[in-house]
Design an enzyme around this catalytic site. Structure first.
Site, mmCIF file in Angstrom:
data_model
loop_
_atom_site.group_PDB
_atom_site.id
_atom_site.type_symbol
_atom_site.label_atom_id
_atom_site.label_comp_id
_atom_site.label_asym_id
_atom_site.label_seq_id
_atom_site.Cartn_x
_atom_site.Cartn_y
_atom_site.Cartn_z
ATOM 1 N N LYS A 112 3.605 -2.329 16.097
ATOM 2 C CA LYS A 112 4.256 -2.198 14.894
ATOM 3 C C LYS A 112 3.819 -1.051 14.707
ATOM 4 C CE LYS A 112 6.076 -4.196 11.133
ATOM 5 N NZ LYS A 112 6.913 -5.146 9.626
ATOM 6 N N GLN A 113 3.197 -0.510 14.114
ATOM 7 C CA GLN A 113 3.361 0.684 13.132
ATOM 8 C C GLN A 113 2.065 1.219 13.304
ATOM 9 O OE1 GLN A 113 3.165 -2.176 9.808
ATOM 10 N NE2 GLN A 113 2.797 -0.016 8.913
ATOM 11 N N TRP A 145 0.959 -1.210 0.405
ATOM 12 C CA TRP A 145 0.101 -0.044 0.358
ATOM 13 C C TRP A 145 0.528 1.263 0.363
ATOM 14 C CZ3 TRP A 145 -2.547 2.020 5.237
ATOM 15 C CH2 TRP A 145 -1.101 2.376 6.094
ATOM 16 N N ASP A 146 2.067 1.126 -0.328
ATOM 17 C CA ASP A 146 3.112 2.352 -0.070
ATOM 18 C C ASP A 146 3.008 3.131 -1.043
ATOM 19 O OD1 ASP A 146 3.723 -0.111 1.278
ATOM 20 O OD2 ASP A 146 5.676 0.294 1.693
ATOM 21 N N GLU A 167 0.021 -4.737 11.783
ATOM 22 C CA GLU A 167 1.052 -6.285 11.009
ATOM 23 C C GLU A 167 1.458 -7.028 13.133
ATOM 24 O OE1 GLU A 167 4.107 -6.519 8.290
ATOM 25 O OE2 GLU A 167 2.065 -6.035 6.869
HETATM 26 C C1 BGC Z 1 4.538 -2.344 6.448
HETATM 27 C C2 BGC Z 1 3.528 -2.529 6.081
HETATM 28 C C3 BGC Z 1 4.573 -1.735 4.701
HETATM 29 C C4 BGC Z 1 5.493 -2.891 3.999
HETATM 30 C C5 BGC Z 1 6.328 -1.870 2.907
HETATM 31 C C6 BGC Z 1 6.039 -3.356 6.424
HETATM 32 O O1 BGC Z 1 7.030 -3.386 7.661
HETATM 33 O O2 BGC Z 1 3.901 -3.214 7.853
HETATM 34 O O3 BGC Z 1 2.833 -1.501 6.146
HETATM 35 O O4 BGC Z 1 3.566 -1.718 3.419
HETATM 36 O O5 BGC Z 1 6.568 -3.251 4.883
HETATM 37 O O6 BGC Z 1 7.187 -0.893 3.131
#
Ligand code: BGC
Length: 806
Positions: free
Chosen positions: A618-619, A358-359, A497
């Site tokens: 995580k984020q 989704w970046d 995640e």
């Molecule tokens: C993140 C995702 C991201 C992916 C690629 C993962 O570590 O949790 O949100 O899209 O990395 O950058």
């Protein structure tokens, strides 16, 4: 180390084997069509070096057996290495770093010109001292061409120099240690040939996707700038082809070899087939200097379009420039004609196998306001894959289009089902593919692209269908519960995640992820607005084609009013249903024991535990809402859903999740800088610095070597643009709401809006907007606070919010 930060250059003044792979990633040169890591030309893949050349969208699938299980993975393929150039003196050994004494070694990435320069002084085992300068480029406006020039000056000797230059197909995808157990040999039928005087070609194909790839190299030698006659001797190695050129040299002569390379694949347009195209392009290529100057001119034009000047420290300016640079290595005007998405790690390495997540959510705002046609091409990558997404939804028993969490060639789900934890050596199941919010991000991008560009044609022809089919999918995922008169979404994963299930439940997924639910309500409203934007004929055509009737749109309207949102603790939005029942993590204990706990998931799994048990993210997850939606939009959405969320609960939500986030993704710092910008500037700037340091200082310790983090890089530009300078497009108007941090000096930014190149200068709460003269486009509307003006070409206006309320 990056000893002397210059805003325009990244310089490494030594050779550090332990840091070499990170430098290779940071010194990658590319042009949106292909990119090559900044490896030294004489090296092959080993523990120290990791050469890599990647063409955007060139994927292949391979099956590997891991712990007795067959796993299929699709990867962006590491193509034959076009860099090899080495030399020997008389009958001495071929030059390699390990075989000489390095008296000096410097690499300089010129961020203004897109040129990588290497300067070295070497003493060989016979005591001879040689000076070497190498320059290379990957051409920005001739996307199939690259050049590498090597100049040697014998400082202390006379003799013969033999250069060995070639194309090496003895490569594989071995750039990520964690994937070492997986099959990495994607290329088959590798063959090198002489293709004319001083010209060689190497061709191969990918084993499954059958993409044919050809590289051709032509070389020319010079002594003291006089071209030397005589052809090279062709030497075949298995799966590689080289030519050797022997030159007599007196002490202090300047002996130079130019190597010009052409790279084509069978995916390219306007070609017959890759081999003949590569041979012809390499044969006909102008000299190194001529190509270099057209490359530099193309870079200058791009640099101008992406100007982002700050009057602050050289280190900050360098990092910002580096981020713009690597964004443009990966996506550039050359991308506009390609069928490719935004690979999370650029074209700079093999992490995440070149997959598209989704970046682009973090990348498109920067592109749309500078190269909208490139943004549109990236959205087309998604809309072209609607058939696969529909198939995936149908197979899951749902309707509409279910876009994959990780996408590659044809849009099939490429997420892995098992994931190696390098800490424990185990392969636990990976359920992150349940991130159904990916579709929301895609629809959000389409909608915002349309808002920013007014590209009605795109919306009508592709964009609306993507939004409607995605809405249809999320609506089919939602369950109506009569008792509570609410819609719920179960068994999915949110942006964080770490939470892929409940500790006490066997089936994967969590329920009612607030971000997904609220954004689904947003999506349903946006889908209805999208229908309203289409003219009657197209709306009728599309609804007919999609078999979309009133009962379905009524349901969307109902979802936008009755979606369930979990709350706990008086105004705190729960990340998901039951989040508040999870245990609190003893953060101090983990920090004390492990130091860096950004990958808490791996730490916990290795301890036989799981992040699913804890209130630890995580984020940013809930906070993504504050990132994507303005406070007013969020308030309005929640009010329509029948919830009240007083404004003053926003800081409490930020604080609550900030204390429970490990920032294991580089995206997290972008989002946190954003959400804190208006309330806690010092903390926001700390996160902003963290975003800038991301790859330059490898804050995740080891991940930059495997590719840069493109979303964080582009996200840093977006932070300057949309967050601190408050530049947005709303209701066909360029809106400014600057709250610029004094710590960053002044900002001078170039954007493009409705065909007008625009310069914006921002300090504090003041912004000056200047449109370039000469445009034949209609005037634009521009607003700040309560004042709105219309600007034609060559006009300037100054806005100030100095006396406005904060
Ligand atoms: C993140 C995702 C991201 C992916 C690629 C993962 O570590 O949790 O949100 O899209 O990395 O950058």
């Amino acid at each position: 180390m990056n000893d002397s930060p210059s805003p325009h250059r990244l310089v490494f003044t030594d050779f550090d084997p332990a840091d070499e792979k990170r430098r290779e990633a940071l010194c990658t040169l590319g042009n949106g069509y292909f990119a090559t890591r900044g490896s030294v030309p004489e090296a092959r893949a080993d523990g120290v070096h990791c050469p890599g050349t990647y063409v955007a969208g060139c994927y292949n699938r391979l099956t590997s057996v891991v712990s007795g299980r067959e796993l299929e993975h699709e990867s962006l393929v590491n193509l034959p290495n076009w860099l090899p150039v080495t030399f020997r003196v008389d009958d001495g050994p071929w030059f390699e770093l390990a075989g000489v004494e390095l008296l000096a070694h410097e690499q300089e990435l010129d961020l203004e010109r897109g040129v990588l320069v290497r300067r070295a002084r070497l003493r060989d085992s016979a005591g001879r001292i040689t000076r070497m300068v190498q320059r290379r480029f990957v051409h920005m406006s001739r996307p199939h061409l690259a050049g590498l020039e090597t100049t040697l000056v014998p400082e202390s000797w006379s003799g013969t120099i033999t250069f060995r230059c070639g194309l090496d197909g003895r490569v594989g995808n071995h750039g990520v240690a964690r994937y070492e157990g997986l099959n990495g040999r994607h290329l088959v039928d590798i063959r090198g040939d002489e293709a004319g005087e001083n010209l060689v070609v190497l061709h191969t194909r990918t084993s499954g996707s059958d993409i044919r790839v050809a590289e051709a190299a032509s070389c020319r030698t010079f002594r003291n700038e006089v071209p030397l006659a005589g052809g090279g001797r062709t030497v075949h190695d298995e799966q590689a082809v080289f030519q050797e050129f022997t030159v007599d040299s007196n002490r202090l002569d300047e002996i130079r070899i130019e190597k010009l390379v052409a790279l084509f694949t069978s995916r390219d347009s306007a070609i017959v087939e890759p081999v003949s195209e590569a041979v012809e392009a390499a044969r006909e290529a102008e000299g190194f200097d001529e190509l270099l100057s057209s490359h530099v001119a193309a870079w200058a034009r791009l640099g101008h379009a992406f100007r982002c000047g700050l009057s602050t420290s050289a280190a900050t300016r360098q990092a910002v420039r580096l981020h713009v640079f690597h964004l443009l290595q990966t996506v550039s005007p050359n991308t506009a004609d390609l069928d490719v998405g935004v690979p999370a790690r650029g074209l700079h390495g093999e992490a995440y196998r070149g997959h598209v997540f989704w970046d682009e959510l973090f990348v498109l705002p920067t592109l749309t306001l500078r190269m909208p046609w490139v943004a549109r091409a990236l959205l087309r990558y998604r809309s072209r894959r609607l058939p696969q997404a529909r198939l995936a939804a149908r197979r899951a028993g749902l309707s509409g289009a279910m876009f994959p969490w990780q996408s590659g060639s044809n849009g099939r789900e490429e997420s892995q089902s098992w994931h190696l934890n390098p800490r424990s050596g185990r392969w636990p199941a990976d359920h992150t593919h349940l991130q159904r919010h990916i579709g929301i991000a895609i629809a959000h991008n389409v909608w915002h692209y349309y808002q920013a560009t007014d590209d009605e044609e795109f919306l009508a022809e592709q964009g609306a269908e993507t939004i409607l089919e995605t809405t249809r999918f999320l609506a089919s995922l939602a369950n109506y519960e009569r008792g509570s008169d609410r819609y719920t979404i179960s068994g999915i994963v949110g942006p964080d995640e770490y939470h892929t299930g409940y500790p006490d439940r066997d089936s994967p997924g969590i329920d009612n992820n607030a971000y997904t639910n609220i954004m689904t309500a947003w999506l349903c409203r946006t889908a209805l607005r999208t229908l309203g934007e289409l003219d009657n004929a197209r709306r009728a055509e599309l609804t007919d084609q999609l078999d979309l009737d009133h009962s379905e749109t009524d349901r969307w309207r109902h979802i936008s009013r009755r979606m369930y949102v979990p709350f706990h603790d008086d105004g705190i939005i729960s990340q998901f249903e039951g989040y508040d029942r999870l245990a609190e993590l003893d953060w101090d204990d983990y920090r004390g024991r492990y130091g860096d706990i950004s990958r808490l998931d791996r730490i916990l799994e290795a301890e036989g535990d799981s992040p699913n048990r804890y209130r630890a993210s995580k984020q940013a997850d809930v906070l993504m809402l504050f990132y994507l939606l303005s406070a007013e939009e969020l308030e309005q959405l929640l009010t329509t859903l029948g919830y009240t969320m007083p404004r003053d609960t926003i800081p409490r939500n930020i604080d609550y999740y900030l204390r429970r986030t490990s920032h294991g993704s580089t995206l997290s710092a972008v989002v946190h800088a954003w959400v804190l910008a208006r309330a806690n500037r010092a903390k926001a700037l700390e996160f902003f610095d963290n975003v800038l340091a991301g790859d330059l200082h490898d804050v995740q310790r080891g991940t930059t070597a495997e590719g840069i983090h493109l979303a964080a890089m582009a996200g840093s530009i977006d932070l300057l643009q949309r967050c601190f300078a408050g530049i947005e497009i709303r209701d066909h108007t360029l809106v400014l709401n600057p709250l610029w941090p004094a710590e960053l000096g002044a900002l001078e930014l170039a954007i493009r809006f409705r065909g007008h190149p625009i310069d914006i200068t921002v300090t504090g709460r003041t912004a000056t907007v200047r449109t370039a003269p000469g445009s034949r486009k209609s005037p634009i509307r521009c607003a700040c606070g309560s004042r709105a003006v219309t600007l034609g070409p060559g006009e300037t206006t100054v806005f100030s919010l100095e006396h406005a309320e904060r």
